[in-house]
Design a protein around this motif. Structure first.
Motif, PDB file in Angstrom:
ATOM      1  N   LEU A 171      -8.388   2.545   1.315  1.00  0.00           N
ATOM      2  CA  LEU A 171      -8.332   1.294   2.058  1.00  0.00           C
ATOM      3  C   LEU A 171      -9.561   0.439   1.792  1.00  0.00           C
ATOM      4  N   PHE A 226      -1.890   7.119  -0.552  1.00  0.00           N
ATOM      5  CA  PHE A 226      -1.842   6.461   0.751  1.00  0.00           C
ATOM      6  C   PHE A 226      -0.643   6.943   1.564  1.00  0.00           C
ATOM      7  N   LEU A 229      -8.039   8.708   2.569  1.00  0.00           N
ATOM      8  CA  LEU A 229      -7.288   7.541   3.013  1.00  0.00           C
ATOM      9  C   LEU A 229      -8.192   6.326   3.197  1.00  0.00           C
ATOM     10  N   LEU A 235       0.813  -1.211   0.000  1.00  0.00           N
ATOM     11  CA  LEU A 235       0.000   0.000   0.000  1.00  0.00           C
ATOM     12  C   LEU A 235       0.850   1.266   0.000  1.00  0.00           C
TER      13      LEU A 235
END
Length: 419
Positions: A408, A289, A404, A283
């Motif tokens: 995810l 990110f 963010l 990630l």
């Protein structure tokens, strides 16, 4: 220009993927506002407890007849160490077991831990109970963002996170004042007992309202990765907490630092060898990110520096009463509570990049203004400077967290965030 277009493309793809995921998860029988209320109960309880205890430390130290700068500090540190050690692991457990299971477990552990803290007959048991309570807090904070992003569609995610920021701000702001009132009128034990009815209400509401509909990850749990992460975070948190007290060159402290660093350095190599790692390090190759996480870390370093130093400024330099000092800590979180929902809604319409950058800039200006406070500064000077910092924090947090969490959720992970 090419970099900006790439970032915009990533954000658009993330929003589209998240929209699909949210629609799949958010069935008709799940009331998004009921989920927001349930999450608010848990988050308020956890954040209230983080701020309500500090002001009662002198009373606790006096009750157990121990110095204020000794073992009594572990009442705070034990909670933080336990939370830091298991927070990311709790997010992985939510992937495997489901969010509802982890959420209810967090509420139950936190409520039981609060009961044990209030009934503690001596300081060691109180410290152990606080660590147990910290485990519950980690479970709560790990799952709460994912519950919100699953219940709300992508175009309302920023507003939902803004309302969550209101809950955090209210918990933080009322903690010092409420703690002082409870300690002076009842007993320090009631600062823990106050969580019990809140936790019970949260558990009942979760069982009756929250519907688990997400597809669980069938991957295996990574015990070695979880152990390395827990040892690394606990060692570093503990060593940094006691560095000033036992000395930065103390053999014990140096051993903790070395243990923590080695554990965290070994973690990426261990995680690369397992199919279902605690942390998916791939990630970090995503620029959105990586930048959002770095910004979040720097933001909270600055925010907590203010919250730690201001009580000393109020009580040691200005000699304000404890009640007044507690009230003067509230303008910042109250400003966040007022502005964060607006910032979140605006992020849903215009995007997060420039809004988050603007908020961080305003917060930096506010920190510079706070650094100019002196022994002659008026209460008005203190308040308006804190309002500037709070406004910047509110404008930054909701858009940054929305971007963010959208990324995810698009990757199917329930990674925790501190709000």
């Amino acid at each position: 220009m090419k970099s900006q277009n790439t970032s915009s493309s990533i954000e658009q793809q993330t929003s589209q993927t998240t929209e699909t995921t949210s629609n799949a998860v958010n069935h008709g029988d799940m009331n998004k506002w009921a989920v927001l209320a349930i999450v608010g109960i848990g988050v308020f309880m956890a954040t209230l407890d983080s701020s309500i205890v500090n002001i009662s430390l002198p009373a606790i130290a006096s009750h157990f007849q121990v110095p204020l700068n000794g073992a009594v500090e572990w009442i705070i540190i034990a909670y933080l160490v336990a939370t830091a050690a298991v927070l990311l692991t709790a997010g992985r457990l939510a992937d495997m077991l489901g969010r509802k299971v982890v959420w209810i477990s967090g509420l139950a552990v936190f409520t039981l831990g609060s009961t044990l803290c209030g009934a503690a007959p001596n300081l060691p048991i109180l410290i152990v109970s606080r660590a147990f309570q910290g485990l519950g807090g980690a479970l709560i904070m790990a799952v709460s963002p994912a519950l919100l992003t699953s219940a709300f569609p992508a175009h309302e995610r920023g507003r939902a996170l803004g309302f969550n920021a209101v809950t955090v701000a209210l918990g933080v702001s009322v903690g010092p004042t409420l703690g002082g009132l409870i300690t002076s009128s009842l007993s320090w034990r009631w600062i823990f007992y106050v969580n019990v009815p809140i936790g019970i209400i949260g558990i009942i509401a979760t069982l009756r309202i929250l519907k688990e509909s997400m597809k669980r990850n069938s991957g295996r749990f990574d015990p070695l990765g979880a152990l390395l992460l827990a040892v690394g975070m606990a060692s570093l948190t503990g060593s940094l907490s006691f560095g000033g007290e036992i000395g930065w060159t103390s053999p014990i402290l140096l051993a903790l630092v070395v243990l923590g660093v080695l554990s965290l350095v070994a973690l990426p190599f261990v995680e690369a060898q397992v199919a279902s790692p605690i942390i998916d390090f791939s990630l970090f190759s995503n620029r959105v990110f990586l930048s959002a996480n770095i910004s979040l870390i720097l933001n909270f370093l600055a925010l907590f520096a203010v919250s730690v130093m201001l009580p000393f400024y109020f009580e040691e330099l200005r000699h304000f009463r404890t009640e007044l000092a507690g009230l003067l800590l509230t303008p910042l979180p109250l400003t966040i509570a007022l502005i964060a929902p607006l910032s979140g809604s605006l992020a849903d319409r215009v995007g997060s990049r420039w809004l988050a950058a603007t908020g961080m800039t305003i917060a930096c200006i506010g920190l510079i203004l706070i650094s100019q406070l002196n022994a002659q500064s008026s209460i008005f000077d203190i308040i308006w400077r804190l309002v500037v910092v709070g406004a910047g924090q509110a404008i930054f947090q909701s858009p940054n967290n929305s971007a963010l969490l959208g990324l995810l959720l698009a990757r199917g992970r329930d990674w925790p965030l501190a709000f």
